[in-house]
Design an enzyme around this catalytic site. Structure first.
Site, mmCIF file in Angstrom:
data_model
loop_
_atom_site.group_PDB
_atom_site.id
_atom_site.type_symbol
_atom_site.label_atom_id
_atom_site.label_comp_id
_atom_site.label_asym_id
_atom_site.label_seq_id
_atom_site.Cartn_x
_atom_site.Cartn_y
_atom_site.Cartn_z
ATOM 1 N N CYS A 101 0.839 -1.204 0.000
ATOM 2 C CA CYS A 101 0.000 0.000 0.000
ATOM 3 C C CYS A 101 0.880 1.264 0.000
ATOM 4 C CB CYS A 101 -0.976 -0.024 1.168
ATOM 5 S SG CYS A 101 -2.362 1.136 0.958
ATOM 6 N N HIS B 281 -3.605 -5.330 0.532
ATOM 7 C CA HIS B 281 -3.039 -5.761 1.815
ATOM 8 C C HIS B 281 -3.044 -7.292 1.907
ATOM 9 C CE1 HIS B 281 -2.695 -1.864 3.949
ATOM 10 N NE2 HIS B 281 -3.639 -1.501 3.094
ATOM 11 N N GLU C 59 -1.700 -9.078 4.090
ATOM 12 C CA GLU C 59 -1.640 -9.544 5.479
ATOM 13 C C GLU C 59 -3.010 -9.764 6.099
ATOM 14 O OE1 GLU C 59 -1.473 -4.979 5.779
ATOM 15 O OE2 GLU C 59 -0.900 -6.576 4.393
ATOM 16 N N SER D 108 1.050 -13.565 37.743
ATOM 17 C CA SER D 108 -0.321 -13.075 37.786
ATOM 18 C C SER D 108 -1.339 -14.195 37.649
ATOM 19 C CB SER D 108 -0.541 -12.069 36.655
ATOM 20 O OG SER D 108 -0.473 -12.729 35.393
ATOM 21 N N GLY E 127 -1.712 -15.467 34.714
ATOM 22 C CA GLY E 127 -1.991 -15.406 33.287
ATOM 23 C C GLY E 127 -0.980 -16.162 32.455
#
Length: 507
Positions: free
Chosen positions: A79, A167, A169, A221, A223
């Site tokens: 782009c 694009h 992606e 955490s 996580g």
């Protein structure tokens, strides 16, 4: 030497997506500001130039001289990147009659062009641009067109330089993965050696060399990121790693005990600290969301620091920082926007060196590394959970009573998602305790109790999200269970807001 693709970022919202697609091709890549190319890095095998919100004619447009790269590396402009290369070469870029946005199909494709190998006319691509290339520089030629875009892709003759106006992606470009593979593997010559297994092997070796016999403290955490970071460090330095898991009283039901048990099963040296009384005391009467976050953040640092000071000879602070955190911490001009340190301020306060073993990985890669390390799936596939915990899911002031009510309702919702086989189809889910009461009837009695909102979203990175169309039968079952089993709730709602304009969390 590990091969590397460099992505020069000109400010596109999809730059991270380019990197993820290249990583999926088992090829390591890095995103760098458009003006920070590492000219002395001999591991670079190719360069991608991203899109941008600017026009090549804008005074504020980001520009870089590609001349030093031409002939030295294969180049692919996407782009704005394609427009900038064409413009620098003497071509013309002009505003399109109307902004070209959405699906398009390739009408013409140059046969045997290495970038377009196995891509046929009719392939769907995704356009998103206000300018378009109207004339190519001398020595450049068109290799693909659509019905509306005459120069959808081009190549400089005799050189490994390509530009595409679409694009590749994004998900909607059906041939996008093939095009990127043609560039990364076919043109740049990637050996496709980047994998979870190779990452673990090289990272463990680097950690052993970096840390030696020093000691590391790491804040857990519960996580995915901090857990995988801890297991990686444990594999590298073993007993020299000490983990601290702070319970601020705002975790999910039984989470403190369950996560400690998981960590012990992984062989981690973990200190569990129940600091809930401290946090409830400091949060009493606070209703502003930002104040809640700051109180919890400072409280965590204070508790963590107090516990860490009890340890001897600690030289390093381990953190679960991942690659999107590092990218977002720098603007494309190289200036710091915000810090993403999980325990911000601690390295300076404790005079420790920082160790971030996951700082090169995206979230999906962290999960693959965790699986390769043999971690239990329920830890790896956990939904994201906010650092302040249930504090930002209780609208209004925080009390132990409200937390207990929300923990019960949340447990029913999350367990229901698991029981119905829906948990892995959802990016993030939770229950919000609303600051309103509503009239209800239970038996022959009138009630005036609390209302909750269920929230479940799909996403890939948390930047955008859409609400999940959960089955009505499931929602009916969860609603009935919450109202019947959780004393203090008589109404259940479902949040059907997308991000944007809403956010995933309510606070």
């Amino acid at each position: 030497m590990q091969q590397k693709i460099i992505i020069l970022d000109f400010g596109s919202q999809t730059t991270q997506l380019i990197a993820r697609r290249i990583r999926e091709l088992n090829t390591y890549c890095e995103i760098l500001p458009y003006n920070k190319f590492p000219h002395d890095d001999r591991s670079v095998i190719g360069v991608v130039l991203s899109g941008s919100p600017f026009s090549v004619y804008d005074d504020k447009a980001f520009r870089t001289d590609i001349a030093p790269l031409m002939g030295k590396y294969p180049l692919l402009g996407i782009c704005y990147g394609a427009q900038m290369m064409a413009y620098q070469g003497g071509g013309m870029v002009e505003p399109a009659d109307s902004r070209e946005y959405g699906r398009a199909r390739l009408a013409k494709v140059e046969e045997n062009n290495p970038l377009l190998r196995d891509i046929a006319p009719g392939a769907q691509v995704w356009m998103s641009h206000g300018d378009t290339i109207t004339a190519l520089p001398e020595g450049y030629h068109t290799i693909a067109s659509t019905d509306k875009v005459a120069i959808a892709a081009y190549q400089k003759e005799g050189e490994k330089l390509w530009g595409v106006q679409f694009h590749p992606e994004v998900y909607h470009s059906e041939c996008g993965t093939r095009l990127l593979e043609n560039f990364v593997v076919g043109i740049c010559g990637s050996r496709q050696e980047w994998s979870a297994e190779s990452f673990i092997e090289s990272t463990v070796a680097k950690l052993k060399e970096q840390i030696g016999d020093d000691k590391v403290v790491l804040g857990l955490s519960g996580g995915v990121d901090s857990s995988v970071a801890a297991v990686l460090l444990n594999r590298a330095i073993g007993k020299n790693l000490t983990c601290i898991f702070v319970d601020h009283g705002l975790l999910r039901k039984n989470e403190f005990a369950d996560v400690l048990r998981d960590y012990e099963g992984l062989g981690l040296n973990v200190i569990g600290v129940d600091a809930s009384k401290k946090f409830f005391s400091e949060l009493a009467g606070v209703t502003d969301p930002e104040r809640k976050r700051k109180i919890i953040g400072k409280g965590f640092i204070d508790v963590f620091n107090e516990e860490a000071q009890k340890l001897t000879d600690v030289s390093w602070l381990g953190q679960g920082t991942i690659y999107p955190d590092c990218i977002e911490s720098l603007s494309i001009t190289g200036t710091t926007i915000k810090s993403h340190h999980n325990v911000g301020g601690l390295p300076e306060k404790m005079h420790l060196k920082l160790c971030e073993p996951l700082r090169l990985l995206f979230k999906d890669e962290v999960r693959r590394v965790g699986r390769q390390l043999g971690m239990p799936e329920h830890l790896i596939s956990r939904h994201p959970f906010p650092g302040p915990g249930l504090a930002v899911r209780i609208l209004g002031d925080i009390t132990p009573e409200k937390v207990a009510i929300l923990q019960e309702a949340d447990h029913i919702f999350i367990q229901g998602l698991r029981d119905w086989g829906l948990y892995d189809q959802v990016w993030q889910a939770g229950v919000i305790l609303l600051p309103v009461q509503s009239v209800g009837v239970m038996g022959d009695e009138r009630t005036y109790e609390r209302a909750v909102a269920l929230r479940a979203v799909t996403s890939t990175d948390g930047m955008t999200a859409d609400w999940v169309h959960l089955p009505y039968d499931f929602l009916a079952e969860v609603s009935n269970k919450i109202i019947n089993k959780v004393k203090g709730i008589n109404r259940v709602t479902y949040d059907i807001s997308s991000k944007p304009p809403a956010t995933i969390e309510w606070e």
